[in-house]
Enzyme design. Structure first.
Site, short mmCIF file in Angstrom:
data_model
loop_
_atom_site.label_atom_id
_atom_site.label_comp_id
_atom_site.label_asym_id
_atom_site.label_seq_id
_atom_site.Cartn_x
_atom_site.Cartn_y
_atom_site.Cartn_z
N ASP A 209 50.29 -54.87 -49.72
CA ASP A 209 48.88 -55.06 -50.06
C ASP A 209 48.01 -54.32 -49.05
O ASP A 209 48.50 -53.79 -48.07
CB ASP A 209 48.55 -56.55 -50.06
CG ASP A 209 48.79 -57.18 -48.70
OD1 ASP A 209 47.87 -57.14 -47.87
OD2 ASP A 209 49.91 -57.67 -48.44
N ASP A 211 45.63 -55.87 -47.21
CA ASP A 211 44.97 -56.90 -46.43
C ASP A 211 43.62 -57.19 -47.09
O ASP A 211 43.50 -57.08 -48.31
CB ASP A 211 44.86 -56.47 -44.96
CG ASP A 211 44.75 -57.68 -44.02
OD1 ASP A 211 45.61 -58.56 -44.13
OD2 ASP A 211 43.82 -57.73 -43.22
#
Length: 289
Positions: A209, A211
């Site tokens: 991802d 973040d």
């Protein structure tokens, strides 16, 4: 000396298929039980050991992982080279979900973990200026490329305590002011302990991802992470399976001195050392003690 590759598998990587003569082994250590039994076997004639960092079924949080027991158990089995595989968030647009990063630096923001095998009665200070082994990292990079993985050579890993993900303010600080590239919860104190145990250590961070800093992605969503994790885990198995051929069965001295990290590190005079602590250090520091 014979090469033995130890793989510490992170989130999503709890099993490793393809080992010849595979067997799960229980290992007792003076630091308690490791995260799980350790799967040992061989690939291409090279000995390997696989340890699921969170335990099968993911029973350990990042803070409760028994890092000292894990590193001691691998060393006790004869492991010479440790490959850490872990999930991470990315602070860089170009390090996209699904990519791998061969980490070469850390910023340690953890605070609730035992970070050393040494202490009162046997004090030691090892250098972690360069906390990963360049030789081992280069092998991981080559193996990842051969597996068709988009992989980045070099990156700074921000190790946070967790288990919560970052606030937006923290994410921006780590990315914009500190210059970190990825963020995770498990490579510290693991890398420091591997150095104390004189083990070569490489960190392969699998991006799941962006973040919380990324304006188009919003907050971190566990369902999104798990979906990416499953794909990453399969790629990681393929990468790891290529390492024995690259590292070879014969283990030569590390050109970067990882296997001699304790040479001048122990400060306590021999006659002042605590016998009980010295006994606990039999696997990790037996060569020097």
């Amino acid at each position: 000396m014979e090469t033995m590759i130890g793989v510490i598998g992170g989130s999503g990587l709890y099993e490793f298929e393809g080992l010849e003569d595979a067997a799960w082994q229980s290992v007792d250590t003076p630091w308690g039980a490791p995260s799980d039994e350790i799967l040992t076997g061989r690939v291409g004639g090279v000995a390997m050991a696989f340890l699921p960092r969170h335990g099968r079924g993911h029973v350990h949080s990042p803070s409760s992982v028994p890092y000292r027991a894990n590193v001691d158990a691998l060393k006790r089995l004869g492991v010479t080279d440790v490959i850490s595989v872990s999930a991470c968030g990315s602070f860089r647009e170009e390090m996209a979900p699904g990519d791998f990063v061969i980490v070469d630096q850390f910023v340690d923001r953890t605070f609730a973990r035992e970070k050393s095998f040494f202490g009162p009665g046997c004090v030691a200070h090892v250098s972690v200026a360069h906390p990963t082994c360049p030789r081992l990292g280069a092998a991981c990079f080559e193996a990842a490329q051969a597996q068709g993985i988009t992989v980045h050579q070099g990156g700074t890993y921000l190790a946070m305590e967790g288990p919560q993900f970052s606030t937006l303010a923290e994410s921006r600080i780590y990315r914009e002011q500190w210059g970190c590239d990825v963020i995770g919860m498990t490579n510290m104190p693991e890398a420091k302990l591997a150095r104390e145990a004189e083990l070569c250590y490489a960190s392969v961070a699998m991006v799941t991802d962006y973040d919380s800093w990324h304006p188009d992605h919003g907050e971190v969503d566990v369902t999104q992470i798990i979906e990416t994790l499953m794909g990453n885990a399969e790629k990681a198995r393929g990468m790891v399976a290529r390492l024995p051929a690259l590292l070879g069965a014969e283990r030569l001295p590390c050109p970067h001195g990882c296997d001699r990290a304790l040479e001048y590190a122990i400060m306590t005079a021999p006659e002042k050392r605590d016998p009980a602590l010295v006994a606990r250090l039999d696997a990790v520091a037996g060569r020097i003690l």
